[in-house]
Write an enzyme that holds these catalytic residues in place. Sequence first.
Site, PDB file in Angstrom:
ATOM      1  N   ASN A  16       0.832  -1.212   0.000  1.00 58.79           N
ATOM      2  CA  ASN A  16       0.000   0.000   0.000  1.00 58.79           C
ATOM      3  C   ASN A  16       0.863   1.257   0.000  1.00 58.79           C
ATOM      4  OD1 ASN A  16      -3.079  -0.328   0.144  1.00 58.79           O
ATOM      5  ND2 ASN A  16      -2.332  -1.963   1.482  1.00 58.79           N
ATOM      6  N   ARG A  93      -0.043  -2.897  14.981  1.00 56.05           N
ATOM      7  CA  ARG A  93      -0.195  -2.624  16.413  1.00 56.05           C
ATOM      8  C   ARG A  93      -1.419  -1.752  16.652  1.00 56.05           C
ATOM      9  NH1 ARG A  93       3.710  -4.571  19.300  1.00 56.05           N
ATOM     10  NH2 ARG A  93       5.537  -5.216  18.125  1.00 56.05           N
ATOM     11  N   HIS A 111      -8.515  -1.174   5.781  1.00 54.05           N
ATOM     12  CA  HIS A 111      -8.866  -2.489   6.314  1.00 54.05           C
ATOM     13  C   HIS A 111      -9.403  -3.353   5.178  1.00 54.05           C
ATOM     14  CE1 HIS A 111     -10.047  -5.427   9.268  1.00 54.05           C
ATOM     15  NE2 HIS A 111     -11.214  -5.524   8.650  1.00 54.05           N
ATOM     16  N   GLU A 144     -10.455   5.151  18.853  1.00 56.12           N
ATOM     17  CA  GLU A 144      -9.864   4.241  19.843  1.00 56.12           C
ATOM     18  C   GLU A 144     -10.341   2.798  19.708  1.00 56.12           C
ATOM     19  OE1 GLU A 144     -10.219   5.938  23.759  1.00 56.12           O
ATOM     20  OE2 GLU A 144      -9.683   7.885  22.883  1.00 56.12           O
TER      21      GLU A 144
HETATM   22  C1  GRF Z   1      -3.451  -4.820   3.740  1.00 57.20           C
HETATM   23  O1  GRF Z   1      -4.266  -5.897   3.386  1.00 57.20           O
HETATM   24  C2  GRF Z   1      -4.216  -3.833   4.583  1.00 57.20           C
HETATM   25  O2  GRF Z   1      -5.577  -3.773   4.265  1.00 57.20           O
HETATM   26  C3  GRF Z   1      -4.051  -4.369   5.973  1.00 57.20           C
HETATM   27  O3  GRF Z   1      -2.737  -4.874   5.994  1.00 57.20           O
HETATM   28  C4  GRF Z   1      -2.331  -5.231   4.681  1.00 57.20           C
HETATM   29  C5  GRF Z   1      -1.060  -4.484   4.415  1.00 57.20           C
HETATM   30  O4  GRF Z   1      -0.454  -4.874   3.199  1.00 57.20           O
HETATM   31  N1  GRF Z   1      -4.305  -3.349   6.964  1.00 57.20           N
HETATM   32  P1  GRF Z   1       0.820  -4.081   2.676  1.00 57.20           P
HETATM   33  O5  GRF Z   1       1.869  -4.146   3.770  1.00 57.20           O
HETATM   34  O6  GRF Z   1       0.403  -2.674   2.378  1.00 57.20           O
HETATM   35  O7  GRF Z   1       1.245  -4.823   1.452  1.00 57.20           O
END
Ligand code: GRF
Length: 202
Positions: A16, A93, A111, A144
């Site tokens: 991402n 975390r 998410h 939170e």
């Molecule tokens: C993704 O699936 C995101 O939705 C979740 O953790 C994963 C992270 O993937 N919160 P990357 O490290 O960005 O490849």
Amino acid sequence: MNKTVIGVLASGRGSNLQAIVDAIEAGRLNAKIGAVISDNPEANVLKRMAAADIPALCIDRRQFVSRHEFEAAVAEELNIRHVELVVLAGFMRILTAYFIDRFAGKIMNIHPALLPAFPGENAQQQAVDYGAKVSGCTVHFVDEGMDTGPIILQEAVPVLEDDTAETLSDRILHAEHILYPRALALYCEGRLKVEGRRVRIT
Ligand code: GRF
């Protein structure tokens, strides 16, 4: 218009973050990456950023006696680098109220499910196990709770007959890489107005 300085917290692969970097380079996102911080020295995201020549550092949770001290160190680093928006990109975390209050309304997360369905870990496995026909991804502000903050954008992704958590994850990830930069661009353009739980796009 001034570039928004973003700070990215990531624990793993960093795909991402890579999509965000690509969107900035393509001129689709008026932002500057001020900091990349990983809590895990082994995280692939650190290697990925080194290869891209983007400064990234590790603040190793294991070096701190408490969550509070760890979060204080992260917050200090973000402040030193004048970060205006904290972007969680696979950050594994849960942040405490202390950190969330310091960056109130300025923390985003992605998410891999259509919240409020399937919050928490292994969201894709949860969707497969539940027999959902549609899942997807959600970009939201962080409060939170566990994946409970106001929703900014969502994208639906079909769950196919023979999907496993892995195949569904790949399909959702593709949508994530489009959705997250779009949500960030809206923020950077000052187009998000939070009214209680609702985020209006102006
Ligand atoms: C993704 O699936 C995101 O939705 C979740 O953790 C994963 C992270 O993937 N919160 P990357 O490290 O960005 O490849």
